[in-house]
Design an enzyme around this catalytic site. Structure first.
Site, short mmCIF file in Angstrom:
data_model
loop_
_atom_site.label_atom_id
_atom_site.label_comp_id
_atom_site.label_asym_id
_atom_site.label_seq_id
_atom_site.Cartn_x
_atom_site.Cartn_y
_atom_site.Cartn_z
N LYS A 136 23.66 -16.53 -9.42
CA LYS A 136 24.80 -15.99 -10.20
C LYS A 136 25.23 -14.59 -9.75
CE LYS A 136 23.69 -18.71 -14.27
NZ LYS A 136 23.62 -18.81 -15.73
N ASP A 177 29.12 -18.29 -19.38
CA ASP A 177 27.88 -18.24 -20.19
C ASP A 177 28.10 -17.33 -21.40
OD1 ASP A 177 26.40 -19.81 -18.46
OD2 ASP A 177 25.55 -18.11 -17.37
#
Ligand code: ATR
Length: 308
Positions: free
Chosen positions: A70, A111
């Site tokens: 990420k 997220d």
């Protein structure tokens, strides 16, 4: 049927075999009758740049990014909104192809919003709430960032390694978060005291995750405060020991699939412009987690925490 018109999206991670995202997204494409497919992409940490070049070259429309990539994908993204740049981690790539073979990639982090969406879907608005977060890893960072954006009144972070909690809130305070942040060591006494004061408690640690499903951050010999909403990011097993304790105490349990589905639904919408059927996504995840006969204890995967 896959044919010449099929549009491709996927998820890159290492390892990737445990991911529920292919089942979740393909179920939504199927339910909507869309000629799109979502594929798992095992990308070794040494191959992140090459993998992104491959997505561009092969006409992928989008890609999710999961552990451990990420942060590593950030330098390869052409358009990064300031909030994603500040956060320093992206989980969604959106690829824009033009007729000259040029491809521009924009990046997002669903997220953070996915977590807040999941809470709201469960009827909990974090705005103005006092929140207790257990754990100070990458998952906690996304959760606290989301709580700041959603206007939570305060967030106390308890961690086994207290220095990590202190460093995390120092980092978030630099980003002009208006939520009052504080850190403390994770002890039974501290946990109980802060839980009594909080309205919402979120477990972001891996405690209770399969194969250690008997473990819980909460001691076995005391009830949880009844007024508390208890959210566990672990989703293997779906009802963790902590959520069992919450239910038995009369507190409100929220399971970890909500966040996975929330981030997935937001990514899906960014690629296709369509909001997917969340109940179809949940059923697909449960079918993988429990098996087609509904065996709740079937859990062969290594991971089951956080997102994608
Ligand atoms: P993630 O990115 O999924 O959050 P991580 O960065 O490895 O994963 O963080 C895991 C979190 O679970 C940490 O807060 C960790 O505490 P430490 O910082 O002290 O390591 C917490 N954790 C893991 N196992 C734990 C245990 N047995 N008891 C308490 N906390 C634990």
């Amino acid at each position: 049927m896959i044919d010449g018109q099929t549009q491709l999206v996927g998820v890159m991670g290492w390892p990737i075999a445990h991911s529920l995202s292919p089942a979740m997204h393909n179920a939504a494409f199927g339910a909507l009758g869309m000629n799109w497919r979502y594929v798992p992409l095992p990308v070794h940490p040494t191959q992140v740049g090459a993998a992104i070049a491959g997505l561009r070259a092969m006409g992928f429309r989008g890609c999710n990014v999961t552990v451990p990539h990420k942060e590593a994908v950030i330098p390869y993204i052409d358009q990064l909104p300031p909030h994603v740049a500040r956060f320093g981690a992206a989980n969604t790539l959106i690829l824009h192809h033009d007729e000259h073979g040029q491809c521009t990639i924009s990046g997002e982090n669903t997220d953070v919003q996915g977590f807040v969406h999941a809470l709201q879907q469960s009827g909990v608005d974090p705005h103005g709430r006092q929140v207790l977060i257990v754990g100070a890893g990458g998952a906690a960072r996304g959760v606290i960032y989301g709580l700041c954006q959603a206007g939570a009144a305060s967030a106390v972070v308890l961690n086994r390694t207290p220095e990590r909690a202190t460093a995390l809130i120092a980092d978030l305070q630099m980003q002009a978060c208006e939520t009052a942040l504080s850190a403390d060591a994770l002890t039974v006494h501290g946990l109980e005291r802060h839980a009594n004061e909080a309205e919402l408690m979120i477990n972001t640690t891996t405690v209770g995750m399969w194969p250690h499903a008997d473990a819980s951050i909460w001691p076995d010999d005391r009830p949880l405060p009844r007024h508390l909403v208890v959210c566990d990011l672990v989703y293997r097993p779906l009802e963790t020991r902590l959520l069992q304790q919450a239910r038995a105490s009369g507190a409100v349990p929220i399971d970890g699939l909500g966040m996975l589905i929330g981030q997935g639904a937001l990514s899906f919408q960014m690629w296709t412009g369509i909001w997917p059927p969340e109940e179809v996504m949940r059923a697909a995840c449960e079918s993988v987690l429990f098996g087609h006969q509904g065996h709740r204890d079937r859990a062969e995967a290594q991971s089951g925490h956080g997102a994608a």
